[in-house]
Design a protein around this motif. Structure first.
Motif, PDB file in Angstrom:
ATOM      1  N   THR A   1      17.128 -43.208 105.976  1.00 58.34           N
ATOM      2  CA  THR A   1      16.233 -44.200 105.386  1.00 58.34           C
ATOM      3  C   THR A   1      17.053 -45.039 104.420  1.00 58.34           C
ATOM      4  O   THR A   1      17.834 -44.494 103.628  1.00 58.34           O
ATOM      5  N   LEU A   2      16.875 -46.352 104.480  1.00 61.55           N
ATOM      6  CA  LEU A   2      17.584 -47.230 103.555  1.00 61.55           C
ATOM      7  C   LEU A   2      17.378 -46.750 102.118  1.00 61.55           C
ATOM      8  O   LEU A   2      16.264 -46.380 101.729  1.00 61.55           O
ATOM      9  N   GLU A   3      18.442 -46.755 101.333  1.00 61.81           N
ATOM     10  CA  GLU A   3      18.400 -46.199  99.982  1.00 61.81           C
ATOM     11  C   GLU A   3      17.273 -46.799  99.132  1.00 61.81           C
ATOM     12  O   GLU A   3      16.549 -46.082  98.448  1.00 61.81           O
ATOM     13  N   GLU A   4      17.091 -48.096  99.229  1.00 57.25           N
ATOM     14  CA  GLU A   4      16.065 -48.747  98.406  1.00 57.25           C
ATOM     15  C   GLU A   4      14.639 -48.420  98.867  1.00 57.25           C
ATOM     16  O   GLU A   4      13.667 -48.700  98.164  1.00 57.25           O
ATOM     17  N   GLU A   5      14.505 -47.798 100.020  1.00 62.90           N
ATOM     18  CA  GLU A   5      13.183 -47.423 100.555  1.00 62.90           C
ATOM     19  C   GLU A   5      12.927 -45.913 100.484  1.00 62.90           C
ATOM     20  O   GLU A   5      11.871 -45.445 100.900  1.00 62.90           O
ATOM     21  N   GLN A   6      13.889 -45.165  99.968  1.00 65.54           N
ATOM     22  CA  GLN A   6      13.730 -43.715  99.859  1.00 65.54           C
ATOM     23  C   GLN A   6      12.716 -43.370  98.780  1.00 65.54           C
ATOM     24  O   GLN A   6      12.515 -44.128  97.831  1.00 65.54           O
ATOM     25  N   GLY A   7      12.063 -42.226  98.954  1.00 64.93           N
ATOM     26  CA  GLY A   7      11.091 -41.768  97.982  1.00 64.93           C
ATOM     27  C   GLY A   7       9.706 -42.360  98.164  1.00 64.93           C
ATOM     28  O   GLY A   7       8.809 -42.132  97.351  1.00 64.93           O
TER      29      GLY A   7
ATOM     30  N   GLY B   1      10.435 -41.616 105.434  1.00 62.35           N
ATOM     31  CA  GLY B   1      11.159 -40.618 106.211  1.00 62.35           C
ATOM     32  C   GLY B   1      10.246 -39.483 106.641  1.00 62.35           C
ATOM     33  O   GLY B   1      10.305 -39.024 107.781  1.00 62.35           O
ATOM     34  N   SER B   2       9.398 -39.032 105.745  1.00 61.61           N
ATOM     35  CA  SER B   2       8.460 -37.957 106.071  1.00 61.61           C
ATOM     36  C   SER B   2       7.515 -38.377 107.184  1.00 61.61           C
ATOM     37  O   SER B   2       7.229 -37.605 108.099  1.00 61.61           O
ATOM     38  N   GLU B   3       7.037 -39.602 107.113  1.00 62.56           N
ATOM     39  CA  GLU B   3       6.149 -40.128 108.151  1.00 62.56           C
ATOM     40  C   GLU B   3       6.861 -40.135 109.510  1.00 62.56           C
ATOM     41  O   GLU B   3       6.300 -39.721 110.530  1.00 62.56           O
ATOM     42  N   LEU B   4       8.104 -40.588 109.519  1.00 64.30           N
ATOM     43  CA  LEU B   4       8.867 -40.657 110.764  1.00 64.30           C
ATOM     44  C   LEU B   4       9.180 -39.259 111.299  1.00 64.30           C
ATOM     45  O   LEU B   4       9.073 -39.017 112.505  1.00 64.30           O
ATOM     46  N   LEU B   5       9.531 -38.335 110.429  1.00 65.62           N
ATOM     47  CA  LEU B   5       9.840 -36.980 110.885  1.00 65.62           C
ATOM     48  C   LEU B   5       8.593 -36.290 111.437  1.00 65.62           C
ATOM     49  O   LEU B   5       8.663 -35.625 112.472  1.00 65.62           O
ATOM     50  N   ARG B   6       7.448 -36.453 110.790  1.00 66.27           N
ATOM     51  CA  ARG B   6       6.200 -35.885 111.327  1.00 66.27           C
ATOM     52  C   ARG B   6       5.908 -36.456 112.716  1.00 66.27           C
ATOM     53  O   ARG B   6       5.523 -35.739 113.631  1.00 66.27           O
ATOM     54  N   TYR B   7       6.105 -37.752 112.856  1.00 65.52           N
ATOM     55  CA  TYR B   7       5.898 -38.415 114.152  1.00 65.52           C
ATOM     56  C   TYR B   7       6.815 -37.807 115.204  1.00 65.52           C
ATOM     57  O   TYR B   7       6.398 -37.508 116.320  1.00 65.52           O
TER      58      TYR B   7
END
Length: 139
Positions: free
Chosen positions: A68-74, A78-84
């Motif tokens: 995930t791009l650093e400025e978009e982390q947190g 990423g959690s949404e994508l991993l669950r998907y």
């Protein structure tokens, strides 16, 4: 607006490099088996901010190059994508999903039900542990 969709392998490379291996050449983040993988991206307002690749084999499915791009982390992207991705693997009949986690990120993967194995290694000076989840188990 969030949107997750399949993308081509080339689309993953810039984010892989920028996030995972910023000091390395673009060639370093390309995988030999990228052609057989399924690549997914999470877009926010049509901007790609997170990528992950899934490789299904006889011993289950491995996800790789999750970034995930650093400025978009947190922000939960990423959690949404991993669950998907875990759901996608389950729908494809995969029994076991696994990854080579940076040791420093293993707590993150535990939140998704992945458990550390006793398989450890070092790459590029970074410690990794193989983590896995059996998809027949509940979320």
């Amino acid at each position: 607006m969030l949107n997750i969709r399949k993308i081509d392998k080339e689309t993953t490379w810039a984010i892989r490099q920028k996030v995972l291996w910023p000091g390395r050449a673009l060639e370093y983040v390309k995988l030999e088996d990228d052609d057989v993988g399924m690549h997914y991206g999470l877009f926010v307002e049509n901007r790609l901010v997170c990528v992950i690749s899934l490789f299904i084999g006889p011993d289950g499915a491995q996800f790789r190059k999750f970034a995930t791009l650093e400025e978009e982390q947190g922000k939960g992207y990423g959690s949404e994508l991993l669950r998907y991705l875990i759901n996608e693997a389950r729908q494809r009949g995969v029994d076991r999903i696994w990854c080579n986690s940076r040791k420093s990120k293993s707590d993150y993967y535990r939140k998704f039900g992945l458990e550390e194995t006793n398989l450890l290694f070092v790459k590029g000076g970074i410690e990794y542990v193989v983590m896995e989840k059996y998809l027949s188990s509940p979320e």
